[in-house]
Write an enzyme that holds these catalytic residues in place. Structure first.
Site, PDB file in Angstrom:
ATOM      1  N   SER A 196      56.301  -8.554  29.251  1.00 56.61           N
ATOM      2  CA  SER A 196      55.412  -7.218  28.429  1.00 56.61           C
ATOM      3  C   SER A 196      55.164  -7.773  27.103  1.00 56.61           C
ATOM      4  O   SER A 196      54.651  -8.641  26.935  1.00 56.61           O
ATOM      5  CB  SER A 196      56.141  -5.844  28.773  1.00 56.61           C
ATOM      6  OG  SER A 196      55.408  -4.930  28.624  1.00 56.61           O
ATOM      7  N   GLU A 324      51.709  -4.058  38.738  1.00 60.50           N
ATOM      8  CA  GLU A 324      52.159  -3.855  37.503  1.00 60.50           C
ATOM      9  C   GLU A 324      52.027  -2.265  37.171  1.00 60.50           C
ATOM     10  O   GLU A 324      53.095  -1.440  36.752  1.00 60.50           O
ATOM     11  CB  GLU A 324      51.272  -4.516  36.376  1.00 60.50           C
ATOM     12  CG  GLU A 324      51.395  -6.057  36.572  1.00 60.50           C
ATOM     13  CD  GLU A 324      52.792  -6.629  35.903  1.00 60.50           C
ATOM     14  OE1 GLU A 324      53.432  -5.827  35.293  1.00 60.50           O
ATOM     15  OE2 GLU A 324      52.658  -7.750  35.558  1.00 60.50           O
ATOM     16  N   HIS A 421      55.627  -3.156  37.269  1.00 61.42           N
ATOM     17  CA  HIS A 421      55.932  -3.738  36.148  1.00 61.42           C
ATOM     18  C   HIS A 421      57.405  -3.807  35.880  1.00 61.42           C
ATOM     19  O   HIS A 421      58.297  -2.867  36.147  1.00 61.42           O
ATOM     20  CB  HIS A 421      55.268  -2.972  35.036  1.00 61.42           C
ATOM     21  CG  HIS A 421      55.234  -3.577  33.596  1.00 61.42           C
ATOM     22  ND1 HIS A 421      54.689  -4.692  33.352  1.00 61.42           N
ATOM     23  CD2 HIS A 421      55.874  -3.089  32.481  1.00 61.42           C
ATOM     24  CE1 HIS A 421      55.080  -4.967  32.063  1.00 61.42           C
ATOM     25  NE2 HIS A 421      55.770  -4.088  31.264  1.00 61.42           N
TER      26      HIS A 421
END
Length: 515
Positions: A196, A324, A421
């Site tokens: 990320s 995600e 995610h």
């Protein structure tokens, strides 16, 4: 030059001499672990909002038993904390080392982890980043560290360098080059990896002249496409300072207690949607922090830099998760409630070409519900396509890359989370009962499938650190081989072809300030 010392005679704990002084670690489950080692001076007082300064020397042997205090930061994203914040204090810039043995002759590969957290929260001591299994099973030395986040690290203040969080990362990598040999690591085989915002940091480091030569391989998990133009970052800084009752200058903002400053960022994040006419696609992210393409610290976007050959000599492993954005929809209570109007608005805002992009998504996914279309375009814009395009840019610049996609669904959230995610983090570290893992794995307990896939992650990532080959073919733009990480991992040609084609020709440029 650094040297490793024999076991300390009084405790039996490992002692290593660094360039700044000796540190004593702990023996834990077959590893030597050192926590809270300063790699730079505390960035407070005259050093606040400035580039990191080399850590001062100390006399005697410093105990490296506990993680250093995290930098000031917000309490969480969408109400979820990043993990226990740990001790308070000003010595934010510290790092941690897990090593099979602090023996200079071992020369093991080194893996340096950069944490995520929307560039506004997180720290290297989070339980989810416990590197025991990675170091043991992969026979590698692992380093995690803190860097300044939020207004301290990424606010664009007059009188302060941009991207101070990235400069902290460079300082940590410089420490690794100077000292990691004494911990049993090979400074000529350093892999930097992150997820990320950590992957966005990895991508930034690939583009930065200051980071050249500090690492030799890179792993970027879910690269965000959000990089700011200076005009946008300055406008956001003005709004951030106003929330704190200050002017957007380093001198004025420095008058505030560092521990109170994140409150201003949190207040602005809650109402960024009000700025959509000025901040455009950045507004819905609720994150007024990202690397700034300032022309100095970060000369250009990672995609442009890699396509120009900036990281030609660095092996790249990059990828993303299939669903995600579903994590953020789940946390916000949006799953199953996205209206047709909201899906259409997201498609027109984020898809390439506005209304043309909306039509392209609807034609590519004619059976998709508003929920699915909303999640598709958010996933693709924010993480999926930036990751794919980074692999392509590396190829265009003459470098090598390997591409993966995680498709295995998390068992948490009653099965609604999919391959969301952050799922790759507990799978990589094997920390199912920590941080986000508690949401993704009910009770913090992995299924046999999860344990199997977790072992695949560690075996592939550490093989890449050792040899530059994670175990599947390099990516190319003819056959597009992608390692699909599912219950039974396999290599498939171009598994995301429909979505990738929608984004062909799109350039991930710095997000602008709108007229």
């Amino acid at each position: 030059m650094t040297t490793s010392e024999s076991l300390a005679p009084d405790t039996g704990d490992p002692v290593v001499r660094t360039a700044c002084g000796a540190v004593r670690g702990l023996r834990e489950q077959g590893l030597a672990v050192f926590r809270g080692i300063p790699f730079a001076e505390p960035p407070v007082g005259a050093a606040r909002f400035q580039a990191p300064r080399r850590a001062r020397r100390w006399d005697g042997t410093r105990e490296a038993f506990a993680f250093g205090p995290p930098p000031p930061q917000e309490t969480g994203v969408l109400g979820r904390a990043a993990g226990p914040l740990g001790p308070m204090g000003d010595d934010w810039l510290t790092l941690n080392v897990w090593t099979p043995a602090p023996d200079p002759s071992a020369a093991r590969p080194v893996m340096v982890w950069i944490h995520g957290g929307a560039y506004k929260l997180g720290h290297g001591g989070q339980p989810g980043y416990d590197a025991r299994r990675l170091a043991q099973e992969g026979d590698v030395v692992v380093v995690t560290f803190n860097y300044r986040v939020g207004m301290e690290g990424f606010g664009l203040w007059e009188g302060a360098p941009a991207n101070r969080g990235l400069l902290d990362q460079v300082a940590a990598l410089e420490w690794v080059q100077e000292n990691i040999g004494a911990f049993g690591g090979d400074p000529a085989r350093v892999t930097v990896l992150g997820e990320s915002a950590g992957a966005g940091s990895v991508a930034s480091l690939l583009a930065m002249e200051r980071a050249r030569g500090l690492f030799h391989r890179a792993v970027a998990q879910s690269v965000p496409g959000t990089f700011f133009s200076p005009d946008l970052a300055r406008d956001m800084a003005t709004a951030l300072a106003a929330e704190a009752g200050r002017q957007p200058t380093a001198a004025d903002v420095a008058g505030l207690d560092p521990r109170r400053l994140p409150e201003a960022g949190q207040a602005l994040a809650a109402k960024m949607y009000q700025y959509q006419d000025r901040w455009g696609r950045a507004a819905p992210t609720a994150t007024p922090f990202s690397p700034v393409v300032d022309g100095d610290v970060l000369p250009t976007t990672p995609w442009q830099a890699l396509a120009s050959g900036a990281a030609r000599g660095v092996d790249l492993l990059v990828g993303h998760n299939r669903h995600e954005f579903r994590l953020f929809m789940f946390i916000a209570g949006m799953l199953g409630s996205v209206t047709e109007d909201r899906a259409a608005a997201a498609l027109r805002l984020l898809a390439p070409g506005g209304e043309a992009g909306e039509r392209a998504y609807r034609e590519a996914f004619p059976e998709a519900s508003p929920d699915e279309l909303f999640e598709h375009v958010q996933t693709d814009w924010l993480f999926g396509m930036p990751s794919v395009r980074l692999a392509e840019a590396q190829l265009a610049g003459g470098g090598r890359s390997h591409l993966y996609e995680l498709t295995w669904p998390a068992p948490g959230g009653d099965g609604a989370l999919g391959a969301c995610h952050g799922l790759d983090v507990p799978l990589l570290f094997g920390t199912f009962d920590a941080d986000l893992g508690r949401l993704l794995f009910p009770g913090g307990r992995p299924t046999p499938q999860a344990e199997h896939l977790s072992a695949v992650f560690r075996r592939s990532w550490t093989a890449f650190a050792h040899t530059g080959d994670p175990g599947w073919p390099r990516y190319d733009t003819r056959t597009r081989p992608v390692r699909v990480l599912d219950a039974e991992p396999k290599v498939l040609p171009d598994p995301q072809a429909r979505r990738r084609r929608i984004w062909e020709g799109h350039q991930f440029r710095p997000l602008p300030l709108l007229p």
